[in-house]
Design an enzyme around this catalytic site. Structure first.
Site, PDB file in Angstrom:
ATOM      1  N   GLY A  78      10.843 127.980  67.812  1.00  0.00           N
ATOM      2  CA  GLY A  78      10.635 128.261  69.331  1.00  0.00           C
ATOM      3  C   GLY A  78      10.469 126.854  69.951  1.00  0.00           C
ATOM      4  N   GLY A 116       8.160 125.047  73.001  1.00  0.00           N
ATOM      5  CA  GLY A 116       6.936 124.596  73.763  1.00  0.00           C
ATOM      6  C   GLY A 116       6.907 123.641  74.592  1.00  0.00           C
ATOM      7  N   GLY A 117       6.013 123.537  75.789  1.00  0.00           N
ATOM      8  CA  GLY A 117       5.489 122.520  75.817  1.00  0.00           C
ATOM      9  C   GLY A 117       5.742 120.929  75.268  1.00  0.00           C
ATOM     10  CE  LYS A 121      15.165 121.281  70.647  1.00  0.00           C
ATOM     11  NZ  LYS A 121      16.730 120.967  70.339  1.00  0.00           N
ATOM     12  CE  LYS A 169       2.609 122.887  68.602  1.00  0.00           C
ATOM     13  NZ  LYS A 169       1.546 122.904  69.309  1.00  0.00           N
ATOM     14  CG  ASP A 188      -2.677 126.471  77.906  1.00  0.00           C
ATOM     15  OD1 ASP A 188      -3.021 127.251  79.102  1.00  0.00           O
ATOM     16  OD2 ASP A 188      -1.348 125.455  77.169  1.00  0.00           O
TER      17      ASP A 188
END
Length: 352
Positions: free
Chosen positions: A40, A42-43, A46, A64, A161
């Site tokens: 993945g 995201g903001g 990785k 993460k 969020d």
């Protein structure tokens, strides 16, 4: 909120449930951040799949790693460590541990083999029945309700969020809320209490009231959850800039469609034949109340949950009512077969 200095020994939160990993443990688990292990992006940065040692055995984890060019930074990193180290719920992704080493900031979560809800709805085209979608919705709702009520912690948490990409799916398809980097802790049992904060979140899910005033409340999460409900029902993105202006914003498009009496047309064609009419109307009514422009008029997550569980009961009753009719029809078809004998027919009847 604590903001450690970056020294490994001083950076461990006061909790035994959240492990502090050494950087060499992370390098070993990810084969030095091998690109083939990326699952993945995201903001934050990785996400890698890797095996980490927990106790005396290895477990599969999602690792993460903060990207140095990410909009999220040290504050969000420690917010997530602090929040998740205090929370344990079957509908929240568990934080196994963390690692901070120089500029490296890494979070280690339980691995969720079925990925994100966003992927299944909008990228993979996974066949999801209406009952599956309803159960995913309820699971995510339970996680959010737990956050808001402050169960097990001194204060409630506002996620800030909530979106389909932050709802992860277990191998059993159980839904789990993830990504607490933007979360805020606030007093519980005071629905009108708000936190003044810089506007952060994701367009399409962003509470208009919060956007206009900067006043963040639990009702901002409720708004975003209402958008996720519509995603599950319509299989449409919260914000799709490839569409015409009147269809671009999912919440606005659905609300306009309802006013025009086009309720059936908003439903994903894959599940239109599965939904009991009464369930559809009730589900949409709940979503509408979550999306009320006046935050005070929105439901609480406790109210949303009770209502959704009633929808599930109604749908299961509807599904069960169809089964006897199906069995009767099957029996009639078998009796019409030219080769059926009394013995064969009675055998099929008894097993149907």
């Amino acid at each position: 909120m604590f903001f450690p200095t970056g020294d490994d020994k001083e950076s461990q939160p006061a909790t035994s449930s959240c492990r502090h990993f050494q950087f060499h443990d992370i390098l070993s688990a990810t084969d030095n951040f091998d690109e083939s292990l990326v699952i993945g992006n995201g903001g934050f940065g990785k996400v890698y799949k890797g095996n980490v040692m927990v106790g005396s055995s290895y477990v599969v984890a999602a690792i993460k790693r903060l990207d140095t060019i990410s909009n999220q930074g040290e504050a969000e990193f420690w917010a997530e460590v602090e929040t998740l180290s205090k929370l344990r719920h079957c509908n929240l992704v568990s934080l196994i541990g963390y690692c901070n080493h120089g500029q490296e900031m890494i979070l280690v979560y339980e691995y969720m083999s079925n990925g994100t809800l966003e992927d299944h709805l909008h990228k993979l085209g996974t066949p999801l029945s209406w009952l599956q979608r309803l159960k995913i919705c309820i699971g995510a709702g339970r996680g959010l309700h737990y956050l808001h009520t402050g169960t097990g912690i001194e204060s409630g948490v506002i996620h800030r969020d909530v979106k389909s990409s932050n709802i992860l799916l277990h191998e059993s398809w159980a839904a789990k809320i993830s990504d607490f980097g933007l979360s805020k802790i606030g007093p519980i049992n005071q629905p009108t209490t708000y936190v003044n904060t810089l506007i952060k979140g994701t367009f399409g899910y962003l509470d208009p009231d919060y956007y206009a005033t900067g006043k963040l409340t639990r009702k901002s999460d409720v708004y975003a959850f209402g958008v996720v409900m519509l995603e599950l029902l319509c299989r449409r993105r919260a914000l799709d800039r490839s569409l015409d202006e009147e269809k671009m914003n999912l919440a606005r498009w659905v609300q306009e469609s309802i006013k025009e009496g086009n309720l059936k047309h908003i439903v994903d064609s894959d599940i239109r034949g599965e939904i009991a009419q009464k369930c559809l109307k009730e589900f949409v009514r709940i979503a509408e109340r979550c999306l009320n422009i006046n935050a005070k008029q929105r439901l609480t997550m406790a109210q949303v949950l009770v209502s959704l569980e009633n929808v599930l009961i109604l749908q299961e009753k509807y599904n069960n009512s169809l089964q006897p009719a199906c069995r009767t029809l099957l029996g009639r078809m078998v009796n019409m077969l030219p080769f059926s004998s009394k013995g064969l027919n009675s055998g099929i009847s008894s097993s149907s």
